[in-house]
Design a protein around this motif. Structure first.
Motif, mmCIF file in Angstrom:
data_model
loop_
_atom_site.group_PDB
_atom_site.id
_atom_site.type_symbol
_atom_site.label_atom_id
_atom_site.label_comp_id
_atom_site.label_asym_id
_atom_site.label_seq_id
_atom_site.Cartn_x
_atom_site.Cartn_y
_atom_site.Cartn_z
ATOM 1 N N PHE A 1 -7.262 1.193 -3.615
ATOM 2 C CA PHE A 1 -5.912 1.901 -4.294
ATOM 3 C C PHE A 1 -4.699 0.903 -3.818
ATOM 4 C CE2 PHE A 1 -2.518 5.156 -4.723
ATOM 5 C CZ PHE A 1 -3.214 5.933 -5.468
ATOM 6 N N ASN A 2 -4.570 0.416 -2.644
ATOM 7 C CA ASN A 2 -3.361 -0.353 -2.523
ATOM 8 C C ASN A 2 -3.397 -1.393 -3.225
ATOM 9 O OD1 ASN A 2 -2.231 1.432 -0.463
ATOM 10 N ND2 ASN A 2 -3.466 0.141 1.188
ATOM 11 N N ARG A 3 -4.679 -2.401 -3.644
ATOM 12 C CA ARG A 3 -4.695 -3.208 -4.592
ATOM 13 C C ARG A 3 -4.144 -2.900 -5.889
ATOM 14 N NH1 ARG A 3 -9.516 -4.501 -1.415
ATOM 15 N NH2 ARG A 3 -10.723 -3.607 -3.087
ATOM 16 N N ALA A 4 -4.500 -1.979 -6.379
ATOM 17 C CA ALA A 4 -4.311 -1.244 -7.522
ATOM 18 C C ALA A 4 -2.767 -1.349 -7.952
ATOM 19 C CB ALA A 4 -4.866 0.096 -7.974
ATOM 20 N N LEU A 5 -2.145 -0.551 -6.863
ATOM 21 C CA LEU A 5 -0.673 -0.666 -6.700
ATOM 22 C C LEU A 5 0.160 -1.913 -6.925
ATOM 23 C CD1 LEU A 5 -0.003 2.292 -4.271
ATOM 24 C CD2 LEU A 5 0.476 2.546 -6.641
#
Length: 636
Positions: free
Chosen positions: A475-479
Motif C-alpha cells: 500500500f505504501n509503495r502504491a502511495l
C-alpha cells in the motif's frame, strides 16, 4: 608573439612609406592608424594619409575603415557630431563581401560607436552593448590587437558603471586570452585592466599582484605612453591607500614624463587633474588650484567639456575649504551649466547629424534634377538628329520597362507567398502555444486535482484499514508511486507552459530554466539581460522563450560544453537581439543544412515569426555561436 607583431608593424611601416600607391599601401596606412599609438607611432597622421589614398584610389572598403579610424580621433577630441557622421558614411560605403573582413569591419564599427557613446554620461549602457558586439565580431577574426582593445573596452565600461564584479570577470577572461596569445602588449593591457578592476573593488592585495606583472612588461613595450601609465597608476594606488604625499610625488612625476615624451594633451591633462586632486586632499588648496587651472586650459584647447567640468568642480571644493564662498558659488554655477551642456550633447549630436544629412539629401535632389534636365535635352537632340535612333531607343526602353514590370509582379507574388507562409506559421505557433497552455492547465488543475484527491482518500483509508505487513508495504509503495506520478505530471505541465513566464516575465523564466537545468551538472549557464526589465507582449515572450530553450537544449545535448552564454538584449521598442554561445565541440554547418535538422527548422520558424535573421557560426573544437536579430515593430 610580440617579436612577430613588432615585425608586422615594421613591415606595415615599410609598405606605408613606399612610393607605390595601391590597395596594399592603403590597408597598411589604415592598420597603422588603428594600432599606431600603442606602438609609439603617430596614428592620426596614418589615418589622414589612409583616408586620402583610399579616396584617391576609390577603394570603398579601405575608405570605410579610414573613416572609422577618423571617428575615434573625433570622439577623443569631443567632436561627437563629426564622429557620428564619419561612422554613418563608413557604414554606407562598406561592401559586405569577404566574411573575415566583414567581421573585422563590424568589430571596428561597433567599437567606434562605443567610443562615441563612452564620454556621454548617460550612455554607458549603450557603450557596453556596442563594445560587447565589437568583441563578439573580433573573436571571429585572427586579429590579436583588435580582440585585445575590444576586451579592454568592455572591462573599462564595467568599471565606469561600477559593476566591479562584472569588470573582474571580464578582465579575467581577457587575461586568459592574453596568456594564450603570448603577446607582450596584450598581456600588459590585460594586467593593467584587471589591476584597475581590483583597485576599484577595494582589493588592494590583488591590485598589487597584477600591477607588478604590468610593471615587469613596461620596459619591453618601449613606448613612453606605458611608462607614463605605470607612474600614473602608482599615484592612483597611493591615493586609494591614503598615502597622499607619495601620490602627489608620483602624479607630478607623471606630468614630467607626459611633457618629456610629448604625449597627447589628454594624458597630460589626466596627470594635472590627478595632481590637483591629491593636493586638494592634502589641504594644499592654493597649489591644487594651480593644477586645476592647467586642466581647464588643456580642456579648452582639446574641447573636452567633461574635464572642464572636473576642473570647475575642483575649484569649487577648494574655495569652499578656503572659506571664499563667493568664488565657490561662481564655480558651482559654472559646474551646473557645464553638466547641463554635457547632458544635452547626445541630443545635439542627433540634431546636428539630421541637419547635415538633410542638407546632403537636398544637394542630391538638386543634382538629380539637373541630371534629369540634361537627359531631357539629350533626348530632344537625338529626336532631332534622327527619328530612327529615337524609335530604336523607345523600343529598347519599352522592352526594359516590360521586363521591369514583369520583375515587379514576380516580386509581389513572391512577397504575397512569403507573407502567406509567415501568417500560416504564426497561426500554427499561436495554436501550438494555446494548446500547450490548455493542456498544461488541464493537467495541473484537472488531472492534478484528481490525483491529489485520490492520494488524500487513500491516505485516509490507510488509517482505517487493518493490513498485513506485506499488504501495508504494498500500500505504501502504491502511495509513493502516486506521489511520483503527481510530480511527473506537474513537471510536464510546467514544461508545456512555465507559470513563471506568464507571471513574472521572460527574464525570470529563462533564469529559472537555466538554473534548474544546470543544477548538479558539469556545465554552467550564464544569462545576461539588457533592456528586458519591462514586459514584452505575451506572444513575443513565449516565442523568445521557446527559441532560447531550444538553443540551450541543443547545446546541452550535443555540444559537450562546460560553459553556455545566453544574452537577450533589447535596444529599443523595435529591436531585440538573442545570442547563445557555447565552448563545446562545434559542428559542420554544411552537414547540418544537408540533414535539414528539425530542431533548427523549429527555431527558424519562430525567428521568422519575429521577423528576425539568424546567423550561426560554428568551428569544430571551438564551440558554436548563434546570433539572432528580431524586428518587433513588424511582428503581427
Amino acid at each position: 608573439m610580440n617579436a612577430q607583431k613588432s615585425h608586422t608593424i615594421e613591415h606595415l611601416q615599410k609598405i606605408a612609406n613606399s612610393t607605390k600607391n595601391d590597395s596594399a599601401k592603403a590597408a597598411a596606412l589604415n592598420q597603422l592608424g588603428f594600432e599606431g599609438d600603442d606602438y609609439g607611432l603617430y596614428g592620426k597622421k596614418f589615418t589622414e594619409d589612409g583616408l586620402k589614398l583610399s579616396t584617391k584610389l576609390n577603394i570603398k572598403s579601405e575608405k570605410a575603415i579610414a573613416l572609422l579610424n577618423q571617428s575615434q580621433i573625433f570622439s577623443k577630441k569631443g567632436k561627437y557630431d563629426s564622429a557620428l557622421i564619419a561612422i554613418q558614411k563608413a557604414q554606407e560605403l562598406y561592401p559586405k563581401k569577404d566574411s573575415i573582413k566583414h567581421a573585422s569591419f563590424y568589430s571596428k564599427y561597433y567599437f567606434s560607436l562605443g567610443m562615441l557613446e563612452l564620454p556621454q554620461g548617460t550612455e554607458k549602457d549603450g557603450a557596453l552593448k556596442n563594445f560587447l558586439n565589437a568583441l563578439r565580431f573580433a573573436k571571429k577574426t585572427n586579429d590579436n590587437y583588435l580582440t585585445t582593445v575590444c576586451y579592454g573596452a568592455v572591462g573599462t565600461v564595467y568599471n565606469q558603471l561600477r559593476a566591479f564584479d562584472k569588470a573582474i570577470e571580464s578582465n579575467k577572461e581577457f587575461l586568459d586570452y592574453a596568456l594564450k596569445s603570448k603577446g607582450n602588449l596584450s598581456l600588459a593591457k590585460a594586467y593593467n585592466n584587471i589591476s584597475a578592476s581590483y583597485l576599484n573593488a577595494g582589493n588592494k592585495e590583488l591590485y598589487d599582484k597584477y600591477s607588478k606583472e604590468f610593471e615587469k612588461l613596461v620596459p619591453q613595450l618601449k613606448n613612453p605612453y606605458y611608462n607614463w601609465l605605470l607612474i600614473h597608476n602608482n599615484a592612483l594606488s597611493f591615493a586609494e591607500k591614503g598615502m597622499i604625499d607619495k601620490a602627489v610625488f608620483e602624479a607630478k612625476k607623471s606630468i614630467e614624463i607626459a611633457k618629456k615624451s610629448q604625449l597627447p594633451p589628454a594624458k597630460l591633462m589626466d596627470s594635472y587633474y590627478l595632481t590637483g586632486y591629491c593636493l586638494s586632499i592634502s589641504k594644499k588648496y592654493e597649489e591644487s588650484n594651480h593644477y586645476f587651472n592647467e586642466v581647464s586650459k588643456i580642456a579648452e584647447e582639446i574641447q573636452s567639456p567633461e574635464y572642464k567640468m572636473y576642473a570647475v568642480s575642483g575649484f569649487a571644493e577648494n574655495y569652499a575649504a578656503l572659506g571664499d564662498y563667493k568664488k565657490t558659488a561662481e564655480y558651482l554655477s559654472a559646474q551646473i551649466s557645464l553638466s547641463d551642456s554635457i547632458s544635452s550633447e547626445k541630443t545635439k549630436i542627433n540634431s546636428n547629424y539630421l541637419h547635415i544629412k538633410n542638407k546632403i539629401d537636398q544637394k542630391d535632389s538638386q543634382l538629380q534634377l539637373q541630371k534629369e534636365k540634361i537627359n531631357r535635352k539629350n533626348l530632344l537632340n537625338w529626336l532631332l538628329i534622327g527619328g530612327l535612333a529615337a524609335l530604336l531607343a523607345i523600343a529598347v526602353l519599352g522592352y526594359r520597362n516590360y521586363n521591369h514590370r514583369k520583375k515587379i509582379q514576380e516580386q509581389k507574388i513572391t512577397k504575397l507567398e512569403t507573407e502567406k507562409q509567415l501568417l500560416a506559421t504564426r497561426s500554427l505557433l499561436k495554436g501550438q502555444e494555446e494548446e500547450r497552455t490548455r493542456i498544461s492547465k488541464d493537467l495541473h488543475d484537472g488531472l492534478g486535482g484528481l490525483l491529489s484527491g485520490v492520494k488524500l482518500q487513500l491516505g485516509a483509508m490507510k488509517g482505517n484499514l487493518i493490513l498485513t505487513e506485506e499488504n501495508g508495504n504494498a500500500f505504501n509503495r502504491a502511495l509513493n508511486k502516486l506521489d511520483e506520478s503527481i510530480s511527473e505530471m506537474r513537471r510536464v505541465a510546467h514544461n508545456m507552459m512555465p507559470e513563471t513566464l506568464l507571471k513574472f516575465g521572460l527574464q525570470q523564466a529563462l533564469t529559472d530554466y537555466s538554473n534548474g537545468l544546470s543544477q548538479g551538472q558539469n556545465f554552467a549557464i550564464d544569462c545576461e539581460f539588457f533592456g528586458v526589465e519591462n514586459r514584452l507582449e505575451n506572444s513575443v515572450e513565449i516565442v523568445v522563450y521557446r527559441i532560447v530553450q531550444e538553443l540551450i537544449n541543443n547545446a546541452v545535448k550535443h555540444s559537450e560544453a562546460t560553459k553556455i552564454l545566453v544574452q537577450v538584449m533589447r535596444h529599443d521598442k523595435k529591436h531585440l537581439n538573442i545570442t547563445v554561445e557555447d565552448n563545446g565541440k562545434g559542428f559542420n554547418l554544411d552537414e547540418m543544412k544537408t540533414k535539414n535538422s528539425a530542431g533548427f527548422q523549429n527555431i527558424q520558424s519562430r525567428v521568422n515569426y519575429l521577423n528576425g535573421k539568424m546567423d550561426i557560426q560554428s568551428v569544430i573544437g571551438k564551440g558554436t555561436s548563434v546570433y539572432i536579430e528580431c524586428d518587433l515593430n513588424q511582428n503581427g
